[in-house]
Write an enzyme that holds these catalytic residues in place. Structure first.
Site, short mmCIF file in Angstrom:
data_model
loop_
_atom_site.label_atom_id
_atom_site.label_comp_id
_atom_site.label_asym_id
_atom_site.label_seq_id
_atom_site.Cartn_x
_atom_site.Cartn_y
_atom_site.Cartn_z
N CYS A 2 0.83 -1.18 0.00
CA CYS A 2 0.00 0.00 0.00
C CYS A 2 0.88 1.25 0.00
CB CYS A 2 -0.94 0.09 1.19
SG CYS A 2 -1.99 -1.34 1.40
N ARG A 27 3.33 -0.06 -5.21
CA ARG A 27 3.19 -0.63 -3.87
C ARG A 27 1.87 -1.38 -3.70
NH1 ARG A 27 6.74 1.62 -0.35
NH2 ARG A 27 5.48 0.90 1.37
N TRP A 75 -2.93 -2.62 -1.60
CA TRP A 75 -2.63 -4.03 -1.90
C TRP A 75 -3.32 -4.81 -0.79
CZ3 TRP A 75 -0.20 -8.30 0.28
CH2 TRP A 75 0.15 -9.33 -0.60
N ASN A 101 -0.93 2.04 5.80
CA ASN A 101 -0.08 1.03 5.17
C ASN A 101 0.49 0.17 6.28
OD1 ASN A 101 1.82 -0.42 3.67
ND2 ASN A 101 3.35 1.20 3.86
N GLY A 102 0.23 -1.13 6.22
CA GLY A 102 0.74 -2.02 7.27
C GLY A 102 -0.34 -2.96 7.73
N GLU A 481 16.77 -16.90 -10.72
CA GLU A 481 16.30 -15.54 -11.01
C GLU A 481 15.59 -15.49 -12.37
OE1 GLU A 481 15.76 -13.09 -9.32
OE2 GLU A 481 15.69 -11.37 -10.66
N LYS A 485 11.75 -14.25 -12.72
CA LYS A 485 11.37 -13.13 -13.59
C LYS A 485 10.26 -13.54 -14.53
CE LYS A 485 12.54 -10.36 -12.22
NZ LYS A 485 13.30 -10.17 -11.05
N GLU A 488 6.81 -14.20 -12.64
CA GLU A 488 6.12 -13.03 -12.07
C GLU A 488 5.64 -12.05 -13.15
OE1 GLU A 488 8.57 -10.79 -9.33
OE2 GLU A 488 10.29 -10.95 -10.63
N HIS A 504 16.25 -36.49 -10.98
CA HIS A 504 15.70 -37.02 -9.72
C HIS A 504 14.22 -36.67 -9.57
CE1 HIS A 504 19.64 -38.35 -8.49
NE2 HIS A 504 20.12 -37.18 -8.91
N LYS A 603 5.63 -4.20 -4.79
CA LYS A 603 7.08 -4.01 -4.82
C LYS A 603 7.69 -4.12 -3.43
CE LYS A 603 10.80 -2.28 -7.07
NZ LYS A 603 11.34 -3.49 -7.68
C1 F6R Z 1 11.29 -10.09 -7.80
C2 F6R Z 1 11.19 -9.14 -6.71
C3 F6R Z 1 11.01 -9.67 -5.35
C4 F6R Z 1 11.95 -8.94 -4.37
C5 F6R Z 1 11.66 -9.37 -2.95
C6 F6R Z 1 12.59 -8.69 -1.95
O1 F6R Z 1 11.41 -9.44 -9.01
O2 F6R Z 1 11.23 -7.96 -6.90
O3 F6R Z 1 11.23 -11.03 -5.29
O4 F6R Z 1 13.27 -9.22 -4.74
O5 F6R Z 1 10.35 -9.06 -2.62
O6 F6R Z 1 12.42 -7.32 -2.00
P1 F6R Z 1 13.49 -6.35 -1.40
O7 F6R Z 1 14.75 -6.50 -2.19
O8 F6R Z 1 12.89 -4.99 -1.50
O9 F6R Z 1 13.73 -6.78 0.02
#
Ligand code: F6R
Length: 608
Positions: A2, A27, A75, A101-102, A481, A485, A488, A504, A603
Site C-alpha cells: 500500500c 506498492r 494491496w 499502510n501495514g 532468477e 522473472k 512473475e 531425480h 514491490k
Molecule cells: C522479484 C522481486 C522480489 C523482491 C523481494 C525482496 O522481481 O522484486 O522477489 O526481490 O520481494 O524485496 P526487497 O529486495 O525490496 O527486500
C-alpha cells in the site's frame, strides 16, 4: 504494501495527492481512495481497480476541492479489493478519516471491544478499527487521541489522518512501515516513498518508528509517541527527478533493464580507489575481516537469489563458509549464529518485513548486521549496523532488474575486499577480477543490443505452459532468477533446478517441445551441463542455452544458443541474467500482461 500520500498547503490537494499516488502504484494497485477536507467537511471517494478509475471518477481531483487531503493505493491484506474495503476509512460521522499502510495485528480483539461499545464496522479491514478508536479517544485534541490509540494497537503502520475539526492540519504516524514527510513553499507532504513527492520537494524528513507528524499548513511538527515535540534533521534528496519517469520506454521494466550498465558503474566506481576496493561503510579493519568465520546471508525473492550466487562466490574466492536463508525461514528457525559470524541482509526496498525481522533476530543475538540496501533511509538501512548502498536509483517496476544487478555488484566488491584482506585473492587474480569488473557495464550494453533477437525468440513462447531453467553452481543461482522473472511478469509456470537434479524427478515433466533454458557459464561445469541438456533433449525438450562466447561445443546439445561475452566466471551472473530478463519481459509483453504491475504482487512487501 500500500502507498499513502498526504498534502496540505496553498494549492488544491486532490490533484497533488493523485499525482503522488501514481508514483506509488507499484506498492499496491487493487483499489485507491482520497479524503479531502474542505470547509470543515471531509469528502471521501474510493474505487476498486487501478488509480485511473479514481482519477476518472474525480476528474483528476477536480470534483474534490480543498487544500488538505490524504490518499491511498491498496494491496489488499484484510478483505478482498472492493469499494468498501478501500481506504480511507472513517468514523460513523465521517469526521475522522484514516489511510493506512501495514497491518494491525490485534485488530480482531480491538474490533470486538469497539463493537461492544456500539461501534459498527462496514469493512473487513484491520484499518477501520483505527478510525473508530480515534473517534473513541478524540475529545478535541488530535495528538492526544492519536497517542492513546498508538498505545493500544500492535503491528505495523504508516498512517495519514484527517480530523474535520482541524482543517489546518494533517496528522501522520509511523511504526515499521515507511513514511517520509516533506516541505516546500506551497505546503507540506507525507508519503510512503520519495518518488511520490520528488516533483514538489527535495527536502525530506525520514519519520522514525513511533513518531507522530503534524503537517500544519506550511510547517511540519514532530512528536514522540508520548506527545513530546522532537527536532528532526531534513535530508536533501539528490535523485534525478527523471529517474522515476518512463522517459519514452514502454515500461519501467524495460527502462530499468537498460539502466543496468549505469547501475553497475554507480555501485562499483565509488568503491574502487587507486586500484583497491574501498568499502568505507563496512567499518571493519582487515584484521576484523580476517576473523570472520562464517557469513549468513538473508534476503527474499531476487535479493535472495543474489545471496545464492554470493554463496558460490564467497566460498570459491574467499573460502568462507556461507549460509543463505530466505528471510521468512531464517526468522523462525532459531538460527544458530556463532562467534565470528557476519550477517548480511540484502534488500532493494529496505522495507521487506521478513528481512527486517531477520536483521532484528541477528541483532538480538548480539551480531552486527551489514545491510546491502537500495533505498536510502529505509528501515533496514537505518537499523543495520553498517549499510552498503546499491546505487540503482528508484526502481519502479515491481519485478526487480537493475537493483538485482546492483546487489550482485556490491557482493562482488565485498568478496574481493574479503579475499584481499584474507589473502585468498593474490595480486594477479585481484588485477584480473578488477579488470573484468570494470568491463561489465560495456558487456551488459552489448547484451542489450541483442534485444530484437531475444524478442523474436520470446514471441515463440508466448503460449508456453511450462518453462524450465537449469544450471549448476552460479548458473543455478542465475536460473532461479531467470525463472522468477518469467513467472512473475508473464504468469508462465516455471521452475529452476540444479541441472544435475533434473533426473531425480522433474525430468518427468518434460514433454515434446517443452522449453528448457540451460545456463552454462562456468567452464568447469560445461560438460556436465551439456550431459543434462542431452538428457532433456532426448525426452523432447527444446533447449535454449545461455553460455559464454567460445563454448561452441554446446551447439551440439542446444537448439538455440545465446552467447554472453567472456568474463571471470564469478561475474557471469551479471551477464547471463540480461537475456533472461529480456526474455521474460518480451514473453510478458507478447501475452499482453501488465509488465510493471504484475497481478497479486507488490514491490515493497511490508507484511509477513
Ligand atoms: C522479484 C522481486 C522480489 C523482491 C523481494 C525482496 O522481481 O522484486 O522477489 O526481490 O520481494 O524485496 P526487497 O529486495 O525490496 O527486500
Amino acid at each position: 504494501m500500500c502507498g499513502i500520500v498526504g498534502y496540505i498547503g496553498s494549492r488544491e490537494a486532490a490533484p497533488i495527492v493523485l499525482d503522488g499516488l501514481s508514483k506509488l502504484e507499484y506498492r499496491g494497485y487493487d483499489s485507491a481512495g482520497l479524503a479531502i477536507l474542505n470547509n470543515g467537511e471531509i469528502q471521501i471517494t474510493k474505487a476498486v481497480g487501478r488509480l485511473k478509475v479514481l482519477e476518472n471518477l474525480t476528474h483528476g481531483g477536480e470534483t474534490m476541492p480543498g487544500s488538505a487531503g490524504i490518499g491511498h493505493t491498496r494491496w489488499a491484506t484484510h478483505g478482498a479489493p472492493s469499494d468498501m474495503n478501500s481506504h480511507p476509512h472513517f468514523n460513523k460521522e465521517g469526521t475522522i478519516a484514516v489511510v493506512h499502510n501495514g497491518i494491525i495485528e490485534n485488530y480482531i480483539a480491538l474490533k470486538k471491544k469497539m463493537q461492544d461499545k456500539g461501534y459498527e464496522f462496514v469493512s473487513e479491514t484491520d484499518t477501520e478499527v483505527l478510525a473508530h478508536l480515534l473517534d473513541y479517544y478524540y475529545k478535541g485534541n488530535p495528538l492526544e487521541a492519536i497517542t492513546k490509540v498508538l498505545h493500544r494497537v500492535e503491528g505495523s503502520y504508516a498512517l495519514g489522518i484527517l480530523f474535520a475539526e482541524h482543517p489546518g492540519d494533517i496528522y501522520a504516524v509511523r511504526k515499521d512501515s515507511p513514511l517520509i514527510a516533506g516541505q516546500n513553499d506551497d505546503g507540506c507532504f507525507i508519503a510512503s516513498d520519495v518518488p511520490a513527492i520528488l516533483k514538489y520537494t527535495r527536502t525530506v524528513y525520514y519519520v522514525d518508528n513511533q513518531e507522530v507528524v503534524r503537517l500544519s499548513g506550511d510547517k511540519l511538527y514532530f512528536y514522540s509517541v508520548d506527545g513530546e515535540e522532537l527536532n528532526k534533521e531534513a535530508v536533501t534528496i539528490d535523485w534525478d527527478a527523471n529517474a522515476a519517469e518512463k522517459e519514452g520506454y514502454e515500461h519501467f521494466m524495460l527502462k530499468e533493464i537498460y539502466e543496468q550498465p549505469k547501475t553497475v558503474t554507480d555501485t562499483v566506481s565509488p568503491r574502487v580507489k587507486n586500484g583497491e576496493i574501498v568499502i568505507e561503510e563496512l567499518n571493519m579493519t582487515d584484521e576484523e575481516l580476517q576473523n570472520i568465520k562464517r557469513i549468513h546471508i538473508v534476503a527474499c525473492g531476487s535479493a535472495y537469489h543474489t545471496g545464492v550466487a554470493a554463496k558460490y562466490i564467497f566460498e570459491g574466492l574467499v573460502r568462507i563458509p556461507v549460509e543463505v536463508d530466505v528471510a521468512s525461514e531464517f526468522r523462525y528457525r532459531s538460527p544458530i549464529l556463532q562467534e565470528g559470524s557476519m550477517v548480511i541482509v540484502i534488500s532493494q526496498s529496505g522495507e521487506t518485513a521478513d528481512t527486517l525481522a531477520a536483521l532484528r533476530e541477528a541483532k538480538k543475538q548480539g551480531y552486527k548486521v551489514l545491510g546491502i540496501v537500495n533505498v536510502v533511509g529505509s528501515s533496514i538501512a537505518r537499523e543495520a549496523d553498517n549499510v552498503m548502498y546499491t546505487w540503482a536509483g528508484p526502481e519502479i517496476a515491481v519485478a526487480t532488474t537493475k537493483a538485482y544487478s546492483a546487489q550482485l555488484s556490491a557482493l562482488y566488491l565485498l568478496a574481493m575486499k574479503l579475499g584481499r584482506a584474507r589473502g585468498t585473492i593474490g595480486d594477479e587474480l585481484f588485477g584480473e577480477l578488477l579488470e573484468d569488473l570494470r568491463k561489465l557495464p560495456n558487456q551488459i550494453e552489448l547484451l542489450l543490443g541483442q534485444k530484437q533477437k531475444i524478442q523474436r525468440f520470446a514471441n515463440r513462447y508466448v503460449g508456453a505452459k511450462d518453462i524450465f531453467f537449469v544450471g549448476r553452481g552460479i548458473d543455478y543461482a542465475i536460473s532461479l532468477e531467470g525463472s522468477l522473472k518469467l513467472k512473475e511478469t508473464s504468469y508462465v509456470h516455471s521452475e529452476a533446478y540444479p541441472a544435475g537434479e533434473l533426473k531425480h524427478g522433474p525430468i518427468s515433466l518434460i514433454e515434446d517441445g517443452t522449453l528448457v533454458v540451460a545456463v552454462s557459464t562456468q567452464p568447469m561445469l560445461y560438460q556436465k551441463t551439456i550431459s543434462n541438456m542431452v538428457e532433456v533433449k532426448a525426452r523432447g525438450a527444446f533447449v535454449m542455452a545461455v553460455t559464454c562466447e567460445g563454448n561452441k561445443a554446446i551447439e551440439k546439445a542446444a537448439d538455440y544458443v545465446l552467447y554472453i561475452p567472456e568474463s571471470n566466471p564469478y561475474f557471469a551472473n551479471s551477464l547471463a541474467i540480461i537475456p533472461l530478463q529480456l526474455f521474460s519481459y518480451y514473453v510478458a509483453v507478447g501475452k499482453g500482461c501488465d509488465v510493471d504491475k504484475p497481478r497479486n504482487l507488490a514491490k515493497s512487501v511490508t507484511v509477513e
